[in-house]
Each structure stands twice: as C-alpha cells, then as structure tokens.
Design a protein around this motif. Structure first.
Motif, PDB file in Angstrom:
ATOM      1  N   LEU A  55      11.393  -6.344 -11.690  1.00  0.00           N
ATOM      2  CA  LEU A  55      11.921  -5.222 -11.590  1.00  0.00           C
ATOM      3  C   LEU A  55      11.814  -4.596 -10.312  1.00  0.00           C
ATOM      4  O   LEU A  55      12.543  -4.205  -9.421  1.00  0.00           O
ATOM      5  N   LEU A  56      10.440  -4.282 -10.160  1.00  0.00           N
ATOM      6  CA  LEU A  56      10.045  -3.563  -8.976  1.00  0.00           C
ATOM      7  C   LEU A  56      10.100  -4.536  -7.729  1.00  0.00           C
ATOM      8  O   LEU A  56      10.373  -3.907  -6.746  1.00  0.00           O
ATOM      9  N   GLU A  88       9.679  -2.682   0.049  1.00  0.00           N
ATOM     10  CA  GLU A  88       8.401  -2.592   0.074  1.00  0.00           C
ATOM     11  C   GLU A  88       8.086  -1.043  -0.197  1.00  0.00           C
ATOM     12  O   GLU A  88       7.070  -0.831  -1.051  1.00  0.00           O
ATOM     13  N   ALA A  89       8.228  -0.190   0.698  1.00  0.00           N
ATOM     14  CA  ALA A  89       7.703   1.191   0.709  1.00  0.00           C
ATOM     15  C   ALA A  89       8.375   1.802  -0.627  1.00  0.00           C
ATOM     16  O   ALA A  89       7.314   2.701  -1.392  1.00  0.00           O
ATOM     17  N   VAL A 125       6.182   0.633  -3.662  1.00  0.00           N
ATOM     18  CA  VAL A 125       4.807   1.075  -3.758  1.00  0.00           C
ATOM     19  C   VAL A 125       5.055   2.529  -4.264  1.00  0.00           C
ATOM     20  O   VAL A 125       4.132   3.028  -4.951  1.00  0.00           O
ATOM     21  N   ARG A 126       5.862   3.258  -3.621  1.00  0.00           N
ATOM     22  CA  ARG A 126       6.067   4.798  -4.385  1.00  0.00           C
ATOM     23  C   ARG A 126       6.448   4.653  -5.743  1.00  0.00           C
ATOM     24  O   ARG A 126       5.797   5.675  -6.608  1.00  0.00           O
ATOM     25  N   LEU A 127       7.247   3.753  -6.095  1.00  0.00           N
ATOM     26  CA  LEU A 127       7.706   3.844  -7.574  1.00  0.00           C
ATOM     27  C   LEU A 127       6.365   3.372  -8.419  1.00  0.00           C
ATOM     28  O   LEU A 127       6.232   3.942  -9.360  1.00  0.00           O
ATOM     29  N   ALA A 128       5.631   2.253  -8.021  1.00  0.00           N
ATOM     30  CA  ALA A 128       4.561   1.891  -8.427  1.00  0.00           C
ATOM     31  C   ALA A 128       3.402   2.950  -8.724  1.00  0.00           C
ATOM     32  O   ALA A 128       2.858   3.103  -9.972  1.00  0.00           O
ATOM     33  N   GLN A 129       3.356   3.767  -7.833  1.00  0.00           N
ATOM     34  CA  GLN A 129       2.260   4.937  -7.795  1.00  0.00           C
ATOM     35  C   GLN A 129       2.967   6.027  -8.698  1.00  0.00           C
ATOM     36  O   GLN A 129       2.189   6.697  -9.556  1.00  0.00           O
TER      37      GLN A 129
END
Length: 183
Positions: free
Chosen positions: A28-29, A34-35, A38-42
């Motif tokens: 899903l991510l 990409e940016a 990364v923000r969502l994963a953080q």
C-alpha cells in the motif's frame, strides 16, 4: 494463512493470527510517490512505536521504508530473533542477511553476520554458514586477547563437526584451544 503471512497481511503471535493494519502493509505504501511514502512511513513508525501490540517486524519494515537505518537495525534484530524462536529460521536468515547488508559499521555488520551464520547452520546450509563466519571474522575487531580467533575456530569447528567432517573439525577446534584464553 501462510500466503497472507508471506505478504505481511497477517501476523501470527503465540499461535494467534491478526490482520496487519492496511497502512502498515508495504504494498500500500508503494502506491505513493517516494517523498510521500517516506513521510508516511516515518509518521506511522512514530505513531506505532509506542503501541505494545505493534510487531517488531512491522516496525522494522516501516523504519526501513522511512530511511531510519538505526531503527531498522534495532527492530530488525528483534524481529529476526522472534522468527528464530518461533522456528521460522528461513525468515530470520533473510532478515539477518538484509540487516548485515544494510549495516554501515563493521560492528553492526559482524553482529548480523554471526547470527546469519548461526541460522544457516541450523538449516544445514553449512557452506553458506562457513562463508558468513569468514566474513564475520574479517569484520570483527581483534581486542588482542585471542578471543576473535577462538570464537572463529570454535564455530567453524562445530560447523565441520555437524557436517560429519571430523578431521577439519578437529583442526579448527585445536586452533581454538591454542588461541587466546580458552579456559
């Protein structure tokens, strides 16, 4: 269930399965740029790290996706240990291999290589284990006590012994006894 677990859609703990929340699923991510990914994963990592029910494997995957190397190494090691304790040694191998390749310091690389070699030995993949032990030996620091050589020759000796190669095993075990403080 095994297919869903392999895709990280469910996780099993203590013989109980639960659905992994959709936002933690890496496929899903992958729908985000990409940016944004990364923000969502953080954000997800920060929000879930304090939740006691969040698996170490989920935190490791989120940390890796967020570019948080130290957190990936930490939670990845915990997850690999859990996989190994549950008998899923193959998953622990894959994780330790990735962790050893991700690590940037010789200390971290050698840590994961030692565990990788141990897991490979458990799976009777002795040649791969031997290579991992050799790589570990080149990376680990020598503190001057002879402990490095002792550990290396002892572990290689056990590896050969388990393979049914007593001559090679005896040679390495003898070298282990002759190196450092083997008492």
């Amino acid at each position: 269930l095994a297919g869903l677990a392999a895709k990280a859609w469910i996780e099993t703990r203590e013989e109980r399965s639960r659905l992994v929340p959709p936002l933690i699923r890496l496929p899903l991510l992958g729908l985000f740029a990409e940016a944004d990914r990364v923000r969502l994963a953080q954000s997800l990592f920060e929000a879930l790290r304090s939740q006691p029910t969040t698996s170490n494997f989920a935190l490791a995957r989120l940390a890796k996706a967020a570019g948080r190397q130290e957190d990936y190494l930490h939670y990845g090691a915990l997850a690999a240990e859990e996989f190994q304790a549950r008998g899923d040694v193959e998953t622990a191998v894959r994780l330790h291999r990735d962790l050893s390749e991700t690590a940037t310091t010789p200390r971290d690389q050698s840590f994961h290589l030692a565990y990788l070699a141990s897991c490979l030995s458990r799976l009777a993949r002795f040649e791969e284990a031997h290579l991992a032990y050799e790589r570990w030996y080149t990376l680990v620091e020598d503190d001057g006590t002879g402990g490095k050589a002792l550990k290396y020759h002892y572990l290689i000796g056990l590896n050969f012994l388990t393979q049914g190669k007593p001559v090679q095993a005896a040679r390495h075990l003898r070298q282990a006894l002759e190196s450092g403080d083997s008492q």
